[in-house]
Scaffold this motif. Structure first.
Motif, PDB file in Angstrom:
ATOM      1  N   ARG A 182     -48.159  22.570   2.348  1.00  0.00           N
ATOM      2  CA  ARG A 182     -46.982  23.284   2.876  1.00  0.00           C
ATOM      3  C   ARG A 182     -46.068  22.346   3.652  1.00  0.00           C
ATOM      4  O   ARG A 182     -46.520  21.407   4.285  1.00  0.00           O
ATOM      5  CB  ARG A 182     -47.446  24.410   3.802  1.00  0.00           C
ATOM      6  CG  ARG A 182     -46.352  25.384   4.226  1.00  0.00           C
ATOM      7  CD  ARG A 182     -46.856  26.370   5.282  1.00  0.00           C
ATOM      8  NE  ARG A 182     -48.057  27.098   4.858  1.00  0.00           N
ATOM      9  CZ  ARG A 182     -48.795  27.834   5.681  1.00  0.00           C
ATOM     10  NH1 ARG A 182     -48.454  27.943   6.967  1.00  0.00           N
ATOM     11  NH2 ARG A 182     -49.864  28.456   5.227  1.00  0.00           N
ATOM     12  N   CYS A 183     -44.761  22.666   3.584  1.00  0.00           N
ATOM     13  CA  CYS A 183     -43.762  21.962   4.389  1.00  0.00           C
ATOM     14  C   CYS A 183     -43.094  22.972   5.316  1.00  0.00           C
ATOM     15  O   CYS A 183     -42.683  24.052   4.883  1.00  0.00           O
ATOM     16  CB  CYS A 183     -42.714  21.296   3.497  1.00  0.00           C
ATOM     17  SG  CYS A 183     -41.452  20.371   4.417  1.00  0.00           S
ATOM     18  N   VAL A 184     -42.993  22.586   6.590  1.00  0.00           N
ATOM     19  CA  VAL A 184     -42.413  23.442   7.623  1.00  0.00           C
ATOM     20  C   VAL A 184     -41.366  22.638   8.386  1.00  0.00           C
ATOM     21  O   VAL A 184     -41.563  21.450   8.654  1.00  0.00           O
ATOM     22  CB  VAL A 184     -43.506  23.951   8.592  1.00  0.00           C
ATOM     23  CG1 VAL A 184     -42.900  24.689   9.782  1.00  0.00           C
ATOM     24  CG2 VAL A 184     -44.498  24.843   7.861  1.00  0.00           C
ATOM     25  N   ILE A 185     -40.248  23.275   8.719  1.00  0.00           N
ATOM     26  CA  ILE A 185     -39.231  22.628   9.549  1.00  0.00           C
ATOM     27  C   ILE A 185     -39.186  23.304  10.905  1.00  0.00           C
ATOM     28  O   ILE A 185     -39.391  24.521  11.011  1.00  0.00           O
ATOM     29  CB  ILE A 185     -37.842  22.678   8.866  1.00  0.00           C
ATOM     30  CG1 ILE A 185     -36.844  21.781   9.612  1.00  0.00           C
ATOM     31  CG2 ILE A 185     -37.320  24.108   8.748  1.00  0.00           C
ATOM     32  CD1 ILE A 185     -35.531  21.552   8.860  1.00  0.00           C
ATOM     33  N   SER A 186     -38.978  22.517  11.953  1.00  0.00           N
ATOM     34  CA  SER A 186     -38.786  23.043  13.298  1.00  0.00           C
ATOM     35  C   SER A 186     -37.299  22.998  13.614  1.00  0.00           C
ATOM     36  O   SER A 186     -36.708  21.922  13.683  1.00  0.00           O
ATOM     37  CB  SER A 186     -39.569  22.225  14.334  1.00  0.00           C
ATOM     38  OG  SER A 186     -39.282  22.679  15.646  1.00  0.00           O
ATOM     39  N   GLU A 265     -35.301  19.473  14.360  1.00  0.00           N
ATOM     40  CA  GLU A 265     -36.023  18.460  15.136  1.00  0.00           C
ATOM     41  C   GLU A 265     -36.964  17.629  14.288  1.00  0.00           C
ATOM     42  O   GLU A 265     -36.965  16.404  14.353  1.00  0.00           O
ATOM     43  CB  GLU A 265     -36.819  19.169  16.252  1.00  0.00           C
ATOM     44  CG  GLU A 265     -35.927  19.933  17.191  1.00  0.00           C
ATOM     45  CD  GLU A 265     -36.528  21.246  17.654  1.00  0.00           C
ATOM     46  OE1 GLU A 265     -36.116  21.718  18.719  1.00  0.00           O
ATOM     47  OE2 GLU A 265     -37.398  21.805  16.957  1.00  0.00           O
ATOM     48  N   PHE A 266     -37.792  18.300  13.485  1.00  0.00           N
ATOM     49  CA  PHE A 266     -38.753  17.572  12.649  1.00  0.00           C
ATOM     50  C   PHE A 266     -39.228  18.474  11.518  1.00  0.00           C
ATOM     51  O   PHE A 266     -39.037  19.699  11.546  1.00  0.00           O
ATOM     52  CB  PHE A 266     -39.945  17.078  13.472  1.00  0.00           C
ATOM     53  CG  PHE A 266     -40.690  18.144  14.231  1.00  0.00           C
ATOM     54  CD1 PHE A 266     -41.611  18.974  13.595  1.00  0.00           C
ATOM     55  CD2 PHE A 266     -40.485  18.327  15.591  1.00  0.00           C
ATOM     56  CE1 PHE A 266     -42.302  19.952  14.278  1.00  0.00           C
ATOM     57  CE2 PHE A 266     -41.169  19.306  16.300  1.00  0.00           C
ATOM     58  CZ  PHE A 266     -42.090  20.113  15.648  1.00  0.00           C
ATOM     59  N   ILE A 267     -39.840  17.843  10.521  1.00  0.00           N
ATOM     60  CA  ILE A 267     -40.541  18.573   9.475  1.00  0.00           C
ATOM     61  C   ILE A 267     -41.986  18.101   9.447  1.00  0.00           C
ATOM     62  O   ILE A 267     -42.305  16.982   9.868  1.00  0.00           O
ATOM     63  CB  ILE A 267     -39.905  18.396   8.071  1.00  0.00           C
ATOM     64  CG1 ILE A 267     -39.880  16.916   7.668  1.00  0.00           C
ATOM     65  CG2 ILE A 267     -38.522  18.993   8.025  1.00  0.00           C
ATOM     66  CD1 ILE A 267     -39.436  16.683   6.220  1.00  0.00           C
ATOM     67  N   VAL A 268     -42.855  18.969   8.964  1.00  0.00           N
ATOM     68  CA  VAL A 268     -44.273  18.656   8.803  1.00  0.00           C
ATOM     69  C   VAL A 268     -44.670  18.948   7.370  1.00  0.00           C
ATOM     70  O   VAL A 268     -44.346  20.012   6.839  1.00  0.00           O
ATOM     71  CB  VAL A 268     -45.156  19.507   9.738  1.00  0.00           C
ATOM     72  CG1 VAL A 268     -46.627  19.119   9.565  1.00  0.00           C
ATOM     73  CG2 VAL A 268     -44.740  19.349  11.185  1.00  0.00           C
ATOM     74  N   LEU A 269     -45.341  18.006   6.741  1.00  0.00           N
ATOM     75  CA  LEU A 269     -45.993  18.245   5.458  1.00  0.00           C
ATOM     76  C   LEU A 269     -47.490  18.108   5.696  1.00  0.00           C
ATOM     77  O   LEU A 269     -47.929  17.123   6.314  1.00  0.00           O
ATOM     78  CB  LEU A 269     -45.566  17.244   4.395  1.00  0.00           C
ATOM     79  CG  LEU A 269     -44.116  17.270   3.917  1.00  0.00           C
ATOM     80  CD1 LEU A 269     -43.302  16.260   4.703  1.00  0.00           C
ATOM     81  CD2 LEU A 269     -44.024  16.960   2.435  1.00  0.00           C
ATOM     82  N   ALA A 270     -48.263  19.089   5.239  1.00  0.00           N
ATOM     83  CA  ALA A 270     -49.704  19.022   5.470  1.00  0.00           C
ATOM     84  C   ALA A 270     -50.444  19.793   4.390  1.00  0.00           C
ATOM     85  O   ALA A 270     -49.917  20.745   3.802  1.00  0.00           O
ATOM     86  CB  ALA A 270     -50.055  19.578   6.853  1.00  0.00           C
ATOM     87  N   CYS A 271     -51.679  19.378   4.134  1.00  0.00           N
ATOM     88  CA  CYS A 271     -52.522  20.070   3.172  1.00  0.00           C
ATOM     89  C   CYS A 271     -53.108  21.329   3.817  1.00  0.00           C
ATOM     90  O   CYS A 271     -52.996  21.536   5.027  1.00  0.00           O
ATOM     91  CB  CYS A 271     -53.625  19.146   2.685  1.00  0.00           C
ATOM     92  SG  CYS A 271     -54.760  18.629   3.990  1.00  0.00           S
ATOM     93  N   ASP A 272     -53.775  22.156   3.014  1.00  0.00           N
ATOM     94  CA  ASP A 272     -54.249  23.433   3.539  1.00  0.00           C
ATOM     95  C   ASP A 272     -55.386  23.284   4.533  1.00  0.00           C
ATOM     96  O   ASP A 272     -55.712  24.251   5.243  1.00  0.00           O
ATOM     97  CB  ASP A 272     -54.659  24.365   2.390  1.00  0.00           C
ATOM     98  CG  ASP A 272     -55.917  23.897   1.662  1.00  0.00           C
ATOM     99  OD1 ASP A 272     -56.102  22.673   1.521  1.00  0.00           O
ATOM    100  OD2 ASP A 272     -56.699  24.748   1.213  1.00  0.00           O
ATOM    101  N   GLY A 273     -55.975  22.103   4.623  1.00  0.00           N
ATOM    102  CA  GLY A 273     -56.980  21.875   5.660  1.00  0.00           C
ATOM    103  C   GLY A 273     -56.420  22.070   7.056  1.00  0.00           C
ATOM    104  O   GLY A 273     -57.142  22.454   7.990  1.00  0.00           O
ATOM    105  N   ILE A 274     -55.110  21.838   7.219  1.00  0.00           N
ATOM    106  CA  ILE A 274     -54.427  22.084   8.493  1.00  0.00           C
ATOM    107  C   ILE A 274     -54.056  23.558   8.609  1.00  0.00           C
ATOM    108  O   ILE A 274     -54.307  24.217   9.627  1.00  0.00           O
ATOM    109  CB  ILE A 274     -53.145  21.230   8.603  1.00  0.00           C
ATOM    110  CG1 ILE A 274     -53.472  19.737   8.458  1.00  0.00           C
ATOM    111  CG2 ILE A 274     -52.409  21.521   9.909  1.00  0.00           C
ATOM    112  CD1 ILE A 274     -54.243  19.138   9.586  1.00  0.00           C
TER     113      ILE A 274
END
Length: 362
Positions: A182-186, A265-274
């Motif tokens: 998933r990718c999330v933006i703040s 401010e930032f984006i996060v890309l992370a696998c489903d383990g997060i």
């Protein structure tokens, strides 16, 4: 649930970098899993105006994730649509191209090379946590010539990988996703999901799966795969009467384009383990809190991984491989739209709503 170790491997691969417009940090950790099947790619200067970041979460093996980390960004660059400024088309074609490239003798050979191997000098297993840097082709884009050989009829790997990539070009952010990374933006501290988790029970996914001749049992495609979209997994892509985007499992990415503004401010890309352990908003809040005292972005990622790591394997949550990339925009982004006309980032379709209440997507 997967096979777990008696004690988790908490050693981390971490990295930091930057361009004129952004800085990034990333970290990967094997955790409780018996093998590390995640891979990633981070190119802050893919070209003079573009940055590329990708998280790839493998299943059934690590080679497809590593293959994507090595080649997907190259195929984006290579496509003529990219040269014409159409990043969206070039990215979609690159996702499908991964499946094509992993077939035949050349595909078999490349996957074999990316598998674990023993270093004949140290005796250590190589590739437990892997970055594409070591296998990079120094900017040379491979023409992928056809090869004859004993595996010329190889139909591709039965293992697979998610792919979630973010491309920043000038004031535009493009996110492409297949799978449940998933990718999330703040934006002003508010978390917005820029991708949708492709689970088999989603109506659009379920409809495609059944029409293609598949079924869903216990939330899994044909009772085995808990994803509805992925690169690889060629056993689910064998219907010769259907196009690639309508197969039981497809590599077709959801693509979302957002115009960046001063509030981002930032984006996060992370696998489903997060994401199994923290909602999008919880992660954004945690990062904001960490950034008050920590300027090194990879260190923030490491703290997230430690925060998510389970104390035991009883529940299964917090026991997966974990990979996270944090991309922070360096300075205010001058938007071409007046501030009062700017709208929150929109998900790829109506089934994926921006997260603004601390709860994850269905």
């Amino acid at each position: 649930m997967g096979v777990y170790l008696s004690t988790p491997k908490t050693e981390k691969f971490s990295e930091d970098g930057e361009s004129d417009r952004l800085r990034y940090g990333l970290s990967s950790m094997q955790g409780w899993r018996a093998t590390m099947e995640d891979a990633h790619a981070a190119y802050p200067n893919m070209d003079s105006s573009t940055s590329f970041f990708g998280v790839y979460d493998g299943h059934g093996g690590k080679v497809v994730a590593k293959f994507c980390a090595k080649f997907l960004h190259q195929q984006v660059l290579k496509d003529e649509a990219y040269s014409a400024g159409d990043i969206r088309t070039s990215v979609q074609k690159a996702f499908f191209r991964m499946d094509e490239m992993m077939r035949g003798q050349r595909g078999w050979r490349e996957l074999a090379v990316l598998g674990d191997k023993i270093n004949k000098f140290s005796g250590m297993i190589e590739g437990l946590i892997w970055s594409p840097r070591g296998g990079d082709t120094n900017g040379r884009i491979d023409d992928w010539a056809f090869e004859d050989g004993p595996h010329s009829d190889f139909t591709g790997p039965t293992s697979g990988s998610t792919a979630c990539v973010a491309i920043v070009r000038n004031n535009q952010l493009l996110v492409a996703n297949a799978g449940d990374s998933r990718c999330v933006i703040s934006r002003k501290g508010q978390a917005y999901n820029l991708s949708r988790d492709h689970k088999p029970d989603l109506e659009a996914e379920k409809e495609r799966i059944i029409k293609a001749g598949g079924f869903i049992h216990a939330g899994r495609v044909n009772g085995s795969l808990n994803l509805a979209r992925a690169i690889g997994d060629m056993e689910f892509k064998q219907n010769k009467f259907l196009p690639v985007e309508k197969q039981i499992v497809t590599a077709n990415p959801d693509i979302n384009t957002v115009e960046l503004c001063d509030d981002d401010e930032f984006i996060v890309l992370a696998c489903d383990g997060i994401w199994d352990c923290m909602s999008s908003q919880q992660l954004v809040d945690f990062i904001h809190d960490q950034l008050k005292s920590e300027s090194k972005l990879s260190a923030v990622c490491e703290r997230v991984l430690d925060r998510c790591l389970a104390p035991s394997t009883v529940t299964g949550e917090g026991c997966d491989n974990m990979t996270m990339i944090l991309v922070q925009f360096k300075k205010p982004i001058q938007s071409s739209m007046p501030a009062e006309e700017q709208s929150p980032p929109q998900p790829t379709d109506a089934e994926s709503k921006p997260e603004n209440n601390g709860s994850g997507p269905e």
